[in-house]
Design an enzyme around this catalytic site. Structure first.
Site, PDB file in Angstrom:
ATOM      1  N   THR A  28       0.852  -1.201   0.000  1.00  0.00           N
ATOM      2  CA  THR A  28       0.000   0.000   0.000  1.00  0.00           C
ATOM      3  C   THR A  28       0.885   1.247   0.000  1.00  0.00           C
ATOM      4  OG1 THR A  28      -1.694  -1.189   1.227  1.00  0.00           O
ATOM      5  CG2 THR A  28      -1.792   1.209   1.321  1.00  0.00           C
ATOM      6  N   SER A  30       2.137   5.144  -2.216  1.00  0.00           N
ATOM      7  CA  SER A  30       2.362   5.710  -3.546  1.00  0.00           C
ATOM      8  C   SER A  30       3.360   4.873  -4.356  1.00  0.00           C
ATOM      9  CB  SER A  30       2.850   7.154  -3.427  1.00  0.00           C
ATOM     10  OG  SER A  30       4.014   7.216  -2.642  1.00  0.00           O
ATOM     11  N   ASP A  84       8.480   3.446   4.978  1.00  0.00           N
ATOM     12  CA  ASP A  84       8.720   4.830   5.407  1.00  0.00           C
ATOM     13  C   ASP A  84      10.185   5.043   5.783  1.00  0.00           C
ATOM     14  OD1 ASP A  84       5.957   5.771   5.242  1.00  0.00           O
ATOM     15  OD2 ASP A  84       5.627   4.227   6.745  1.00  0.00           O
ATOM     16  N   LYS A  94       7.057   0.892   8.722  1.00  0.00           N
ATOM     17  CA  LYS A  94       5.979   1.000   7.750  1.00  0.00           C
ATOM     18  C   LYS A  94       4.705   1.454   8.465  1.00  0.00           C
ATOM     19  CE  LYS A  94       5.219  -2.162   4.823  1.00  0.00           C
ATOM     20  NZ  LYS A  94       4.843  -1.049   3.949  1.00  0.00           N
ATOM     21  N   GLU A 103      -0.364  -5.426   5.988  1.00  0.00           N
ATOM     22  CA  GLU A 103       0.949  -5.526   5.322  1.00  0.00           C
ATOM     23  C   GLU A 103       1.816  -6.575   6.025  1.00  0.00           C
ATOM     24  OE1 GLU A 103       1.260  -0.940   3.659  1.00  0.00           O
ATOM     25  OE2 GLU A 103       2.208  -1.425   5.547  1.00  0.00           O
TER      26      GLU A 103
HETATM   27  C1  5RP Z   1       1.545   2.101   4.094  1.00  0.00           C
HETATM   28  C2  5RP Z   1       3.009   1.912   4.074  1.00  0.00           C
HETATM   29  C3  5RP Z   1       3.756   2.455   2.906  1.00  0.00           C
HETATM   30  O1  5RP Z   1       4.493   1.435   2.333  1.00  0.00           O
HETATM   31  C4  5RP Z   1       4.679   3.545   3.373  1.00  0.00           C
HETATM   32  O2  5RP Z   1       3.926   4.519   4.065  1.00  0.00           O
HETATM   33  C5  5RP Z   1       5.444   4.195   2.210  1.00  0.00           C
HETATM   34  O3  5RP Z   1       4.562   4.913   1.430  1.00  0.00           O
HETATM   35  P1  5RP Z   1       5.000   5.629   0.091  1.00  0.00           P
HETATM   36  O4  5RP Z   1       5.306   4.557  -0.897  1.00  0.00           O
HETATM   37  O5  5RP Z   1       3.769   6.430  -0.290  1.00  0.00           O
HETATM   38  O6  5RP Z   1       6.178   6.506   0.379  1.00  0.00           O
HETATM   39  O7  5RP Z   1       3.598   1.317   4.942  1.00  0.00           O
HETATM   40  O8  5RP Z   1       0.962   1.641   5.274  1.00  0.00           O
END
Ligand code: 5RP
Length: 218
Positions: A28, A30, A84, A94, A103
Site C-alpha cells: 500500500t 504511492s 517509510d 511502515k 501488510e
Molecule cells: C503504508 C506503508 C507504505 O508502504 C509507506 O507509508 C510508504 O509509502 P509511500 O510509498 O507512499 O512513500 O507502509 O501503510
C-alpha cells in the site's frame, strides 16, 4: 529526477521478482501504486494478487487484476511493498498509510519480501519517522501510557480508522537501536494489534530508486 520518478523507476524494477503463474502480495502507498500500474502490463502472467489494504484492492481491480483472499491463496512467492524508513539490515518502519497490520500479515505469508523505496528512505537508525501502532480503540489511553514509559511520544492519528476498524498512534521521538526487541516489546502491550516495525520479519531485498538508477541491497 523527482522523488516520484524514483518511486516509479524502482516499482518497475520489482517486476523482475514476479513469478509467472503465481499469486503475489501487493502493498500500500504511492510506491506500491506505481508497482500496481506496472504490474498491469504483465497481468496475464500472474493468477492474481493478495491486497494489503482496501485501497490497494480497488486499484488492482481497476486494472483488471484478480484480487484473491489470503485464506484461499496459501503461501505467496513474493510480496512487494514500500516503506517509510529502512536500514541497510532491511529492518523497516511502515504504516505511514495505516495499512501496517495487513501488510505484516501478507509479508509473513510470503517467501520473499521485496521492499521498494526511493533512497531518501534509507536511514542509519529507525525512528525519525513516527512509528505507527495500530490499537484497539478501548485500549488507546492504556497503550499510550505504556509507550510513554518506553520513552516515546504517542500522537493519535486524527480522523483515521484502519481497514480493521482500529485507531493508529504515531509514536514520535523513539530512537530504535534494537528493532527486533522493540517490535516484540510493543506487540506485547495489551491492546496493540501490531506496530510498524518490520524487523522480526524484515525485507529480503531492498530496491532503492536513486538519480543514479536502482540499487539492490540484500
Ligand atoms: C503504508 C506503508 C507504505 O508502504 C509507506 O507509508 C510508504 O509509502 P509511500 O510509498 O507512499 O512513500 O507502509 O501503510
Amino acid at each position: 529526477m523527482t522523488q516520484d520518478e524514483m518511486k516509479k523507476q524502482v516499482a518497475r524494477a520489482a517486476l523482475e521478482y514476479v513469478d509467472v503463474g503465481g499469486i503475489i502480495g501487493v502493498g500500500t502507498g504511492s510506491t506500491a501504486n506505481h508497482f500496481i500500474d506496472a504490474l498491469a502490463e504483465i497481468k496475464h502472467k500472474i493468477d492474481g494478487a493478495v491486497a494489503s489494504s482496501e485501497v490497494t484492492a480497488m486499484r488492482l481491480k481497476s486494472h483488471g487484476i484478480d484480487v484473491i483472499d489470503l485464506n484461499s491463496a496459501g503461501d505467496l512467492s513474493v510480496y512487494v511493498d514500500g516503506a517509510d524508513e529502512s536500514t541497510r539490515f532491511l529492518h523497516l518502519v511502515k504504516g505511514g498509510g495505516g495499512a501496517l497490520t495487513r501488510e505484516k500479515i501478507v509479508a509473513a505469508a510470503s517467501k520473499t519480501f521485496v521492499c521498494i523505496a526511493d533512497d531518501s528512505k534509507l536511514v542509519d537508525i529507525l525512528g525519525e519517522f513516527p512509528l505507527p501502532i495500530e490499537v484497539i480503540p478501548m485500549a488507546r489511553s492504556y497503550v499510550a501510557r505504556q509507550i510513554v514509559k518506553l520513552g516515546g511520544d504517542p500522537v493519535l492519528r486524527e480522523e483515521f480508522t484502519t481497514d480493521n476498524g482500529n485507531i493508529i498512534l504515531d509514536v514520535h521521538n523513539l530512537q530504535i537501536m534494537e528493532p527486533v526487541k522493540m517490535e516484540a516489546q510493543l506487540n506485547n502491550i495489551a491492546g496493540v494489534v501490531t506496530n510498524g516495525l518490520f524487523a522480526i520479519r524484515p525485507a529480503d531485498v531492498l530496491l532503492l530508486g536513486s538519480k543514479d538508477g536502482v540499487k539492490t541491497i540484500t
